[in-house]
Design a protein around this motif. Sequence first.
Motif, short mmCIF file in Angstrom:
data_model
loop_
_atom_site.label_atom_id
_atom_site.label_comp_id
_atom_site.label_asym_id
_atom_site.label_seq_id
_atom_site.Cartn_x
_atom_site.Cartn_y
_atom_site.Cartn_z
N UNK A 1 -6.94 -14.32 12.46
CA UNK A 1 -6.29 -13.03 12.74
C UNK A 1 -5.29 -13.24 13.88
N UNK A 2 -4.02 -12.91 13.63
CA UNK A 2 -2.99 -13.05 14.67
C UNK A 2 -2.64 -11.72 15.30
N UNK A 3 -2.87 -10.63 14.56
CA UNK A 3 -2.55 -9.29 15.07
C UNK A 3 -3.50 -8.30 14.42
N UNK A 4 -3.83 -7.23 15.14
CA UNK A 4 -4.60 -6.15 14.52
C UNK A 4 -4.21 -4.83 15.19
N UNK A 5 -4.40 -3.76 14.44
CA UNK A 5 -4.20 -2.42 15.01
C UNK A 5 -4.94 -1.40 14.16
N UNK A 6 -5.10 -0.21 14.72
CA UNK A 6 -5.65 0.92 13.96
C UNK A 6 -4.52 1.92 13.78
N UNK A 7 -4.06 2.07 12.55
CA UNK A 7 -2.97 2.98 12.24
C UNK A 7 -3.50 4.39 12.04
N UNK B 113 0.81 -1.23 0.00
CA UNK B 113 0.00 0.00 0.00
C UNK B 113 0.83 1.27 0.00
N UNK B 114 1.70 1.39 1.00
CA UNK B 114 2.33 2.71 1.24
C UNK B 114 3.25 3.13 0.11
N UNK B 115 3.87 2.15 -0.58
CA UNK B 115 4.79 2.50 -1.66
C UNK B 115 4.11 3.28 -2.77
N UNK B 116 2.80 3.07 -2.94
CA UNK B 116 2.10 3.77 -3.99
C UNK B 116 1.28 4.95 -3.46
N UNK B 117 1.51 5.29 -2.18
CA UNK B 117 0.79 6.42 -1.59
C UNK B 117 1.76 7.55 -1.23
N UNK B 118 1.22 8.76 -1.17
CA UNK B 118 2.02 9.91 -0.74
C UNK B 118 2.02 9.96 0.79
N UNK B 119 2.47 8.84 1.38
CA UNK B 119 2.41 8.66 2.84
C UNK B 119 3.44 9.56 3.52
N UNK B 120 3.05 10.11 4.68
CA UNK B 120 3.92 11.01 5.43
C UNK B 120 4.22 10.46 6.82
N UNK B 121 4.14 9.15 6.99
CA UNK B 121 4.38 8.57 8.31
C UNK B 121 3.10 8.46 9.11
N UNK B 122 3.23 8.09 10.38
CA UNK B 122 2.06 7.88 11.22
C UNK B 122 2.30 8.52 12.58
N UNK B 123 1.20 9.03 13.18
CA UNK B 123 1.31 9.59 14.52
C UNK B 123 1.37 8.51 15.57
N UNK B 124 0.78 7.36 15.23
CA UNK B 124 0.78 6.28 16.20
C UNK B 124 -0.18 5.20 15.79
N UNK B 125 -0.52 4.37 16.76
CA UNK B 125 -1.36 3.19 16.54
C UNK B 125 -2.25 3.02 17.77
N UNK B 126 -3.52 2.74 17.55
CA UNK B 126 -4.43 2.43 18.66
C UNK B 126 -4.79 0.94 18.63
N UNK B 127 -5.11 0.42 19.79
CA UNK B 127 -5.67 -0.92 19.90
C UNK B 127 -4.83 -1.99 19.20
N UNK B 128 -3.53 -1.94 19.40
CA UNK B 128 -2.66 -3.02 18.92
C UNK B 128 -2.94 -4.27 19.75
N UNK B 129 -3.30 -5.36 19.09
CA UNK B 129 -3.65 -6.59 19.81
C UNK B 129 -2.95 -7.79 19.18
N UNK B 130 -2.33 -8.62 20.05
CA UNK B 130 -1.76 -9.88 19.60
C UNK B 130 -2.78 -10.96 19.92
N UNK B 131 -3.50 -11.42 18.92
CA UNK B 131 -4.68 -12.26 19.16
C UNK B 131 -4.36 -13.75 19.20
N UNK B 132 -3.35 -14.16 18.45
CA UNK B 132 -2.93 -15.55 18.46
C UNK B 132 -1.42 -15.60 18.31
N UNK B 133 -0.80 -16.66 18.85
CA UNK B 133 0.64 -16.80 18.68
C UNK B 133 1.01 -16.99 17.20
N UNK B 134 2.18 -16.46 16.83
CA UNK B 134 2.76 -16.72 15.51
C UNK B 134 3.94 -17.67 15.73
#
Lengths: 149, 149
Positions: A132-138, A71-92
């Motif tokens: 789903x092993x991990x999720x977050x809101x970027x 995704x980001x390689x084709x976007x004019x992305x400027x980085x991220x302020x952070x992440x909410x609700x990072x969850x490790x739901x299952x072992x990898x």
Amino acid sequence: MQYYDDLEIGDTKEFGEYEVTKAEIVEFAERYDPQPFHTDEDAASESAFGELVASGWHTASICMRLLVEGTLEEQAAMGARGVDELRWKRPVTPGDVLSVRTEVLDKRVSESDPRRGYVDTLLEGRNQHDEVVISWIGLGMIERRSPDG
Amino acid sequence: MQYYDDLEIGDTKEFGEYEVTKAEIVEFAERYDPQPFHTDEDAASESAFGELVASGWHTASICMRLLVEGTLEEQAAMGARGVDELRWKRPVTPGDVLSVRTEVLDKRVSESDPRRGYVDTLLEGRNQHDEVVISWIGLGMIERRSPDG
């Protein structure tokens, strides 16, 4: 190149394929997360996990790699302020193959700088069993195509 | 060994020292976050950052390393369910020296398994100027010394 103006709330995307090896799990953990259940198979078998599992930060970093390539390689992305609700739901565990699904949850123009927009994106990392092993809101920032919208 | 029962809300700790080199910033980013402002000095100088900056996941991983060495190694830690409010507050650049401050925000015994407790911990990563560069609230799990408390 994709700009703020090209993204719509509800947009989804699925992409990527990354096999997680035992060697990489141990290498990452020895450097950044040297807890025994990430670095030592024998110790891991006696832990609550029962087997060697990837560091949660390793899993996040792998999903970031897939996100940049997908995704980001084709976007004019400027980085991220952070992440909410990072969850490790299952072992990898060694041999797992991860992929990523994203969904745009919200977008709005910056009040202080009309040349940039904020985009909140749900990311889910899944294994080869579609669990789903991990999720977050970027909380990402991206350039606008034009300041006038 | 420190157990759930030994931690008190309000406990704080400061520890660690980790110098972030340009080589490590580029190495991590090439593998896990290959955006130009993390991998390429020239491209970074033309980005909104104006210079090469560490991947936010790299900064988090470095703080995790300090956390394991400074705290988790002496705790009966059982991993974490996730992280809330992960924020990248300032860029981390080559030569920065990071340290960590933690504060126990909340604790409670698991309802489903009285042998474990949940501990929410604020982590702040600071640079050599005592500026917070990253923060998060870790949702950790830790063994209880005895199920009867």
